[in-house]
Design an enzyme around this catalytic site. Structure first.
Site, PDB file in Angstrom:
ATOM      1  N   ASP A 147       0.852  -1.194   0.000  1.00  0.00           N
ATOM      2  CA  ASP A 147       0.000   0.000   0.000  1.00  0.00           C
ATOM      3  C   ASP A 147       0.891   1.248   0.000  1.00  0.00           C
ATOM      4  OD1 ASP A 147      -2.205   1.602   0.098  1.00  0.00           O
ATOM      5  OD2 ASP A 147      -2.860   1.009   2.088  1.00  0.00           O
ATOM      6  N   ASP A 148       0.802   2.060  -1.067  1.00  0.00           N
ATOM      7  CA  ASP A 148       1.553   3.318  -1.176  1.00  0.00           C
ATOM      8  C   ASP A 148       3.056   3.110  -1.324  1.00  0.00           C
ATOM      9  OD1 ASP A 148      -0.978   4.269  -0.619  1.00  0.00           O
ATOM     10  OD2 ASP A 148      -0.337   5.725   0.876  1.00  0.00           O
ATOM     11  N   HIS A 183     -10.727  -2.364   1.229  1.00  0.00           N
ATOM     12  CA  HIS A 183     -10.956  -1.003   0.726  1.00  0.00           C
ATOM     13  C   HIS A 183     -11.905  -0.946  -0.475  1.00  0.00           C
ATOM     14  CE1 HIS A 183      -8.957   3.241   0.429  1.00  0.00           C
ATOM     15  NE2 HIS A 183     -10.157   3.259   0.983  1.00  0.00           N
ATOM     16  N   ASP A 215      -0.270  -0.845  -4.996  1.00  0.00           N
ATOM     17  CA  ASP A 215      -1.499  -0.389  -5.637  1.00  0.00           C
ATOM     18  C   ASP A 215      -1.303   0.901  -6.422  1.00  0.00           C
ATOM     19  OD1 ASP A 215      -1.157   1.185  -3.380  1.00  0.00           O
ATOM     20  OD2 ASP A 215      -3.140   0.805  -2.533  1.00  0.00           O
ATOM     21  N   CYS A 264      -6.055   4.320  -4.092  1.00  0.00           N
ATOM     22  CA  CYS A 264      -6.252   2.920  -3.740  1.00  0.00           C
ATOM     23  C   CYS A 264      -7.476   2.244  -4.361  1.00  0.00           C
ATOM     24  CB  CYS A 264      -6.346   2.785  -2.216  1.00  0.00           C
ATOM     25  SG  CYS A 264      -4.956   3.476  -1.318  1.00  0.00           S
TER      26      CYS A 264
END
Length: 580
Positions: free
Chosen positions: A41-42, A142, A348, A81
């Protein structure tokens, strides 16, 4: 000399054992591969050793690149995301599933809302489910929960092909630190003052109307009350993300509220290892998606990794994530499933540059998370390892999309692609194997919300990749960052569009001459491709309409009580201090 092999009974037994071994080998050869998907993530393109970072230690992820295929031109369809993950799971542009917002809310902000991945979409987990796989998602989802009524779980992972889920239905927020840090106030530092000013203005208008003995004072009072309620509602939901969103689910049940982020990676790993152990003894193959909470802020690591890197808490989180990958890979090795397991690692989207030292590195690429078209937000790490099929140590420079995982999973599982919908992912297995160096993509489309911000054009002759950019972020002067995140509503139209050759100019610094013959030829082909692409987009309900994306009281979940009372619980499975 006595020779037992001369005995007739032994010969029969030997033949039987030989036949059994051949039969077992044939069964093993026909067994569908396991599939393990790691989603960071990120994470920025340049945050890993195998992508040039020599200050962070990521030996386990690096080993995937050494033993598999590393992608250098691997792109997401969006720089935030929710839409990116929807495209990854379905092999389709987020426009097709209604997850390309026209508002500035571009992610599933509240767990207690009705937006999410539509049930009509088909995920790669639903493909493997058809093939008899056992499927688990561990970590961040998410992509929604409830849909038409509270408790229907229409957007939940268990309604999208997964059989087991443990993690966050929403995402991680700075608010989860519960130390006064607020993600909304980082973007809108005067939000609270603005809301207070709105209230005072409304009250002042009411007092004036009353003193002037305005005839419609009652109706005006009703209007004032309604406006005040709206202001209070916006203030409440924006300022209480910790209370509303910080929770962990096991399947449909909340098992921890608020979520304890310290040591969470250890718990996610334990869940993944447990799933592999339980699945290894089964006759069916498995799909495991490890969707990490790292390295999204707020950053928290277990004690074992606190202070482990030279880059503070961000580096600690990267290295803890690498450890997590290593634990899963070791489990595949020890259970004898390494060779017949397709492993994929990616992020992502790109790193959040506005966070500085807490935001990661996108290398030479311009921009980052939330920026739309620039490479820094959409160029991400991508690694495939499948020892039984793919060569070790191969590097692929041709453009590949996150959406390409969908058809690859279908091929690995022996399932035909759905024929009732457009699939934007392409079969990249020949490219990964080395049978070709040409990508199956000719055009790639990059969105900021519902705005088509850029198009990538890859001529079949190879060697060049053109990128036509029609909308650029409104960067702070002299930088490639915004105040906190770049809004799609602030994009600056480029007229005429900029065209870069991103192989020789990866930082997008030198657009080609808009008056040249080459520009005219490229632009003509891109514009024609846009028309074909847009004609293929069927009208769908927007999952990011205000009625879908905003928080609803009736959709809010609460453990051990009824919201807003007694919403606190701890996961008893992980009371041991080992998981801190």
């Amino acid at each position: 000399m006595f020779n037992i092999s001369n005995m007739p009974m032994f010969n029969n037994i030997a033949r039987g054992v030989l036949i059994l071994c051949i039969f077992k080998q044939a069964l093993s050869a026909e067994r569908k591969p396991n599939i393990v998907v790691f989603i960071a993530d990120d994470l920025g393109y340049a945050d890993l050793g195998c992508y040039g970072n020599n200050t962070l230690k990521t030996p386990h992820i690096d080993s995937l690149a050494r033993d598999g295929v590393r992608l250098t031109h691997h792109v997401a369809t969006a720089s935030v995301c929710t839409p990116s993950r929807a495209a990854l799971l379905t092999g389709r542009h987020q426009m097709r599933s209604g997850l390309a917002p026209s508002t500035n809310i571009r992610i599933n902000f509240w767990v207690g809302s009705r937006g999410g991945l539509p049930p009509s979409e088909i995920t790669f987990a639903e493909l493997t489910e058809q093939a008899g796989y056992r499927n688990a998602l561990i970590g961040k989802w998410h992509l929604g929960n409830h849909r038409d009524r509270p408790g229907d779980h229409a957007h939940h992972p268990l309604s999208q092909g997964f059989h087991y889920f443990y993690g966050l239905l929403g995402t991680n927020f700075d608010d989860f630190a519960n130390d006064g840090s607020k993600v909304v106030l980082k973007q809108r530092p005067y939000f609270n003052i603005q809301i207070l000013a709105s209230w005072l203005s409304i009250v002042a208008c009411l007092i004036y109307a009353y003193r002037a003995k305005y005839i419609g004072v009652f109706l005006f009072a009703v209007l004032v009350f309604s406006l005040t309620a709206i202001c209070w509602y916006l203030y409440y939901i924006m300022n209480n993300l910790y209370f509303l969103n910080s929770m962990l689910h096991r399947n449909h049940d909340i098992v921890e509220q608020p979520a304890e982020l310290v040591g969470l990676s250890k718990r996610l790993v334990h869940e993944g290892l447990e799933f592999i152990t339980n699945s290894s003894g089964a006759d069916s193959p498995f799909l495991l998606v490890m969707s990490f909470v790292h390295v999204h802020t707020v950053l928290r690591v277990s004690r074992d990794w606190d202070g482990s890197s030279a880059h503070g808490i961000f580096g600690d989180a990267v290295q803890e994530m690498d450890w997590s990958v290593g634990q899963i890979l070791d489990a595949l090795d020890s259970s004898g499933q390494r060779d017949n397991t397709l492993v994929y690692f990616t992020s992502d989207h790109g790193a959040h540059k506005e966070l500085g030292v807490h935001g990661g590195c996108n290398g030479v690429f311009k921009g980052g998370k939330s920026h739309g078209a620039p490479e820094g937000g959409i160029r991400v790490p991508g690694i495939f390892r499948w020892p039984a099929v793919l060569p070790a140590g191969r590097t692929v420079d041709a453009p590949v999309s996150l959406m390409d995982l969908f058809p690859l999973v279908a091929k690995a599982a022996g399932i035909s692609l759905p024929d009732d919908r457009a699939i934007d992912g392409r079969d990249v297995l020949p490219l990964l194997k080395g049978d070709t160096d040409v990508t199956p993509h000719e055009f790639m489309f990059h969105y900021c919300g519902s705005i088509l911000a850029a198009v990538r054009y890859i001529p079949k002759t190879g060697g060049r990749v053109w990128k036509q950019v029609s909308h650029m972020p409104n960067y702070l002067p002299g930088t490639d960052v915004c105040k906190f995140g770049c809004r799609c509503s602030d994009l600056i139209l480029q007229d005429p569009p900029l065209i870069y050759e991103v192989i020789s100019d990866p930082s997008e610094s030198h657009p080609i001459d808009s008056q040249s013959v080459e520009y005219a030829d490229i632009s003509k082909k891109v514009e024609a491709a846009i028309k074909v692409h847009e004609a293929s987009l069927e009208p769908v309900e927007s999952m990011f309409s205000y009625t879908n994306v905003l928080w609803r009281y009736t959709y809010q979940e609460c453990c051990n009580g009824t919201f807003p009372f007694y919403c606190q619980c701890s996961d008893s499975k992980y009371s041991n201090k080992f998981y801190v």
